[in-house]
Design a protein around this motif. Structure first.
Motif, PDB file in Angstrom:
ATOM      1  N   HIS A   1     -26.501   9.277 -42.086  1.00 38.61           N
ATOM      2  CA  HIS A   1     -26.778   8.993 -40.872  1.00 38.61           C
ATOM      3  C   HIS A   1     -27.186   7.511 -40.387  1.00 38.61           C
ATOM      4  O   HIS A   1     -27.899   7.509 -39.277  1.00 38.61           O
ATOM      5  CB  HIS A   1     -27.784   9.978 -40.261  1.00 38.61           C
ATOM      6  N   GLY A   2     -26.864   6.717 -40.947  1.00 36.19           N
ATOM      7  CA  GLY A   2     -26.748   5.466 -40.746  1.00 36.19           C
ATOM      8  C   GLY A   2     -28.125   4.598 -41.355  1.00 36.19           C
ATOM      9  O   GLY A   2     -28.493   3.554 -41.125  1.00 36.19           O
TER      10      GLY A   2
ATOM     11  N   LEU B   1     -24.187   2.138 -35.291  1.00 40.25           N
ATOM     12  CA  LEU B   1     -23.249   2.938 -34.388  1.00 40.25           C
ATOM     13  C   LEU B   1     -23.458   4.136 -34.730  1.00 40.25           C
ATOM     14  O   LEU B   1     -23.573   5.107 -33.687  1.00 40.25           O
ATOM     15  CB  LEU B   1     -21.764   2.170 -34.698  1.00 40.25           C
ATOM     16  N   ILE B   2     -23.423   4.531 -36.028  1.00 40.14           N
ATOM     17  CA  ILE B   2     -23.583   5.864 -36.537  1.00 40.14           C
ATOM     18  C   ILE B   2     -24.973   6.617 -35.902  1.00 40.14           C
ATOM     19  O   ILE B   2     -25.274   7.851 -35.424  1.00 40.14           O
ATOM     20  CB  ILE B   2     -23.401   6.185 -37.959  1.00 40.14           C
ATOM     21  N   ARG B   3     -26.154   5.834 -35.947  1.00 40.25           N
ATOM     22  CA  ARG B   3     -27.247   6.303 -35.563  1.00 40.25           C
ATOM     23  C   ARG B   3     -27.453   6.401 -34.016  1.00 40.25           C
ATOM     24  O   ARG B   3     -27.737   7.260 -33.393  1.00 40.25           O
ATOM     25  CB  ARG B   3     -28.429   5.292 -35.833  1.00 40.25           C
ATOM     26  N   PHE B   4     -26.603   5.565 -33.290  1.00 40.32           N
ATOM     27  CA  PHE B   4     -26.439   5.730 -31.801  1.00 40.32           C
ATOM     28  C   PHE B   4     -25.572   6.868 -31.452  1.00 40.32           C
ATOM     29  O   PHE B   4     -26.112   7.428 -30.623  1.00 40.32           O
ATOM     30  CB  PHE B   4     -25.670   4.666 -31.308  1.00 40.32           C
ATOM     31  N   ASP B   5     -24.686   7.137 -32.281  1.00 40.24           N
ATOM     32  CA  ASP B   5     -23.827   8.400 -32.058  1.00 40.24           C
ATOM     33  C   ASP B   5     -24.781   9.784 -32.270  1.00 40.24           C
ATOM     34  O   ASP B   5     -24.594  10.664 -31.295  1.00 40.24           O
ATOM     35  CB  ASP B   5     -22.684   8.439 -32.878  1.00 40.24           C
ATOM     36  N   ARG B   6     -25.345   9.685 -33.036  1.00 37.19           N
ATOM     37  CA  ARG B   6     -26.508  10.875 -33.424  1.00 37.19           C
ATOM     38  C   ARG B   6     -27.380  10.994 -32.182  1.00 37.19           C
ATOM     39  O   ARG B   6     -27.314  11.996 -31.832  1.00 37.19           O
ATOM     40  CB  ARG B   6     -26.904  10.411 -34.894  1.00 37.19           C
ATOM     41  N   ALA B   7     -27.977   9.818 -31.765  1.00 40.97           N
ATOM     42  CA  ALA B   7     -29.038  10.053 -30.833  1.00 40.97           C
ATOM     43  C   ALA B   7     -28.305  10.527 -29.425  1.00 40.97           C
ATOM     44  O   ALA B   7     -29.126  11.276 -28.922  1.00 40.97           O
ATOM     45  CB  ALA B   7     -29.484   8.246 -30.681  1.00 40.97           C
ATOM     46  N   VAL B   8     -27.269  10.026 -29.120  1.00 38.73           N
ATOM     47  CA  VAL B   8     -26.774  10.214 -27.646  1.00 38.73           C
ATOM     48  C   VAL B   8     -26.483  11.739 -27.712  1.00 38.73           C
ATOM     49  O   VAL B   8     -26.775  12.447 -26.815  1.00 38.73           O
ATOM     50  CB  VAL B   8     -25.771   9.342 -27.176  1.00 38.73           C
TER      51      VAL B   8
ATOM     52  N   ALA C   1     -37.499   3.015 -34.049  1.00 38.24           N
ATOM     53  CA  ALA C   1     -39.086   2.663 -34.161  1.00 38.24           C
ATOM     54  C   ALA C   1     -39.740   3.598 -33.087  1.00 38.24           C
ATOM     55  O   ALA C   1     -40.926   4.357 -33.359  1.00 38.24           O
ATOM     56  CB  ALA C   1     -39.573   1.452 -33.906  1.00 38.24           C
ATOM     57  N   ASP C   2     -39.257   3.753 -31.834  1.00 41.34           N
ATOM     58  CA  ASP C   2     -39.784   4.512 -30.773  1.00 41.34           C
ATOM     59  C   ASP C   2     -38.790   4.626 -29.648  1.00 41.34           C
ATOM     60  O   ASP C   2     -37.569   4.266 -29.867  1.00 41.34           O
ATOM     61  CB  ASP C   2     -41.149   3.720 -30.122  1.00 41.34           C
ATOM     62  N   GLN C   3     -39.157   5.290 -28.461  1.00 42.38           N
ATOM     63  CA  GLN C   3     -38.439   5.569 -27.598  1.00 42.38           C
ATOM     64  C   GLN C   3     -37.804   4.172 -26.907  1.00 42.38           C
ATOM     65  O   GLN C   3     -36.400   4.170 -26.380  1.00 42.38           O
ATOM     66  CB  GLN C   3     -38.857   6.509 -26.300  1.00 42.38           C
ATOM     67  N   SER C   4     -38.441   3.334 -26.748  1.00 42.07           N
ATOM     68  CA  SER C   4     -37.979   1.914 -26.354  1.00 42.07           C
ATOM     69  C   SER C   4     -37.017   1.454 -27.111  1.00 42.07           C
ATOM     70  O   SER C   4     -35.786   0.877 -26.333  1.00 42.07           O
ATOM     71  CB  SER C   4     -39.258   1.088 -26.024  1.00 42.07           C
ATOM     72  N   HIS C   5     -37.016   1.385 -28.317  1.00 41.27           N
ATOM     73  CA  HIS C   5     -36.192   1.051 -29.293  1.00 41.27           C
ATOM     74  C   HIS C   5     -34.707   1.751 -28.881  1.00 41.27           C
ATOM     75  O   HIS C   5     -33.695   1.371 -29.128  1.00 41.27           O
ATOM     76  CB  HIS C   5     -36.490   1.034 -30.638  1.00 41.27           C
ATOM     77  N   LEU C   6     -34.906   3.014 -28.789  1.00 42.57           N
ATOM     78  CA  LEU C   6     -33.638   4.024 -28.448  1.00 42.57           C
ATOM     79  C   LEU C   6     -33.004   3.445 -27.474  1.00 42.57           C
ATOM     80  O   LEU C   6     -31.723   3.392 -27.183  1.00 42.57           O
ATOM     81  CB  LEU C   6     -34.252   5.428 -28.699  1.00 42.57           C
TER      82      LEU C   6
ATOM     83  N   ARG D   1     -33.051   0.619 -25.822  1.00 43.52           N
ATOM     84  CA  ARG D   1     -32.452  -0.644 -25.851  1.00 43.52           C
ATOM     85  C   ARG D   1     -31.129  -0.595 -26.498  1.00 43.52           C
ATOM     86  O   ARG D   1     -30.077  -1.074 -26.262  1.00 43.52           O
ATOM     87  CB  ARG D   1     -33.443  -1.763 -26.667  1.00 43.52           C
ATOM     88  N   ASP D   2     -31.001   0.342 -27.513  1.00 39.73           N
ATOM     89  CA  ASP D   2     -29.894   0.506 -28.455  1.00 39.73           C
ATOM     90  C   ASP D   2     -28.792   1.209 -27.434  1.00 39.73           C
ATOM     91  O   ASP D   2     -27.572   0.582 -27.434  1.00 39.73           O
ATOM     92  CB  ASP D   2     -29.969   1.312 -29.603  1.00 39.73           C
ATOM     93  N   ILE D   3     -29.033   2.120 -26.797  1.00 40.89           N
ATOM     94  CA  ILE D   3     -28.130   2.765 -25.901  1.00 40.89           C
ATOM     95  C   ILE D   3     -27.516   1.662 -24.790  1.00 40.89           C
ATOM     96  O   ILE D   3     -26.366   1.671 -24.650  1.00 40.89           O
ATOM     97  CB  ILE D   3     -28.913   4.008 -25.347  1.00 40.89           C
ATOM     98  N   VAL D   4     -28.469   1.041 -24.144  1.00 40.43           N
ATOM     99  CA  VAL D   4     -28.007   0.139 -23.132  1.00 40.43           C
ATOM    100  C   VAL D   4     -27.379  -1.117 -23.848  1.00 40.43           C
ATOM    101  O   VAL D   4     -26.305  -1.245 -23.106  1.00 40.43           O
ATOM    102  CB  VAL D   4     -29.183  -0.767 -22.566  1.00 40.43           C
ATOM    103  N   ALA D   5     -27.335  -1.240 -25.133  1.00 41.24           N
ATOM    104  CA  ALA D   5     -26.728  -2.337 -25.755  1.00 41.24           C
ATOM    105  C   ALA D   5     -25.270  -1.869 -25.873  1.00 41.24           C
ATOM    106  O   ALA D   5     -24.231  -2.659 -26.053  1.00 41.24           O
ATOM    107  CB  ALA D   5     -27.200  -2.748 -27.062  1.00 41.24           C
ATOM    108  N   PHE D   6     -25.301  -0.665 -26.365  1.00 42.37           N
ATOM    109  CA  PHE D   6     -23.964  -0.204 -26.682  1.00 42.37           C
ATOM    110  C   PHE D   6     -22.957   0.257 -25.381  1.00 42.37           C
ATOM    111  O   PHE D   6     -21.946   0.237 -25.486  1.00 42.37           O
ATOM    112  CB  PHE D   6     -23.934   1.272 -27.651  1.00 42.37           C
ATOM    113  N   THR D   7     -23.618   0.553 -24.395  1.00 43.63           N
ATOM    114  CA  THR D   7     -22.903   1.254 -23.180  1.00 43.63           C
ATOM    115  C   THR D   7     -23.217   0.539 -21.693  1.00 43.63           C
ATOM    116  O   THR D   7     -22.388   0.590 -21.094  1.00 43.63           O
ATOM    117  CB  THR D   7     -23.566   2.564 -23.002  1.00 43.63           C
TER     118      THR D   7
END
Length: 280
Positions: free
Chosen positions: A174-175, A211-218, A237-242, A244-250
């Motif tokens: 899962h990344g 990318l695989i972590r992002f896909d699993r998260a959304v 690391a935390d919700q803030s990290h999540l 930021r990653d979602i915003v970066a991808f989308t």
């Protein structure tokens, strides 16, 4: 916080059995016909092939331009909008281990790009569109597409065994895999793994894992799982990290992402039994 998922904008048909080609999953799409489609797509850890045969062709827009008709995208293609009406198509998700051979193109060149199938396949793209339009059932269409993919896969090059192993390890984990450890496991230097993996998969291994972590998260958020748990389970690391990653991808917030109708289609078109297997 819980997120509410919208209704799908498509009628979706799935094959009665998984594809006989490892790393292939497909579904048929027809818009409801009530309102024109206007839907955001999200990055996904598979290459995508769209075979259009409807009365009107889908239109895909992003910051780089506009495309109409059958098309292909590489691994993790970015956020785009799909528009149109009277759309019918077969969409195929391809593991990067076979996508280059099937598409007849380097996945490194397709990363974050949309390419019209006419430009990739020439006259063959028009022939498959005509045959899909003439075919009377989804079962026959899926069989037609599967035969096409099998033929093209057999004619194309296979990835390095080390790249195959690395991709399968990243997917199965899962990344959550250290790239240095992965390089040791396949017997390559980190630099060589990075170079060969990116050339054949289209992304460097660390980006593929992200990318695989992002896909699993959304998908976890869309399923109504608590964001804190999603972040922890997905290796953030935390919700803030999540966030930021979602915003970066989308380019949009987690709330906006989960509110997209694209995710409402996912569990229908790509159920767990049929999704691109983690081992391919």
């Amino acid at each position: 916080m819980r997120f509410t998922r919208p209704e799908p904008v498509w009628d979706v048909v799935c094959p009665s059995r998984p594809s006989r080609i490892p790393g292939v999953v497909m579904a048929g799409f027809r818009d409801h016909g009530v309102n024109p489609v206007d839907q955001r797509t999200l990055p996904h850890p598979a290459a995508t092939l769209v075979l259009d045969f409807g009365a009107r062709s889908p239109i895909v827009d992003d910051s780089a331009g506009q495309w109409r008709g059958s098309l292909a995208t590489g691994l993790g293609a970015g956020t785009r909008r799909v528009r149109g009406e009277q759309i019918e198509c077969v969409q195929v998700r391809l593991s990067p281990l076979i996508a280059g051979a099937v598409l007849g193109a380097s996945l490194a060149e397709l990363t974050d790009a949309v390419v019209l199938l006419d430009d990739l396949w020439g006259r063959e793209a028009a022939r498959i569109r005509e045959r899909l339009a003439e075919t009377s059932s989804w079962t026959e269409r899926f069989a037609l597409v599967e035969a096409l993919l099998a033929r093209r896969r057999g004619a194309g090059p296979a990835p390095d065994p080390e790249v195959v192993l690395a991709w399968r390890r990243i997917r199965a984990g899962h990344g959550l895999v250290r790239i240095d450890t992965l390089a040791d496991e396949v017997g390559w230097s980190r630099k060589r793994l990075w170079s060969r993996f990116q050339a054949q998969v289209g992304l460097p291994p660390k980006r593929a894992a992200t990318l695989i972590r992002f896909d699993r998260a959304v998908h976890g958020l869309a399923a109504g799982i608590d964001p804190a748990r999603v972040a922890a389970d997905s290796g953030y690391a935390d919700q803030s990290h999540l966030h930021r990653d979602i915003v970066a991808f989308t380019g949009v917030t987690p709330t906006a992402v989960v509110g997209e109708s694209w995710l409402a289609v996912d569990d229908i078109a790509w159920p767990p039994r049929a999704d691109v297997p983690s081992t391919n």
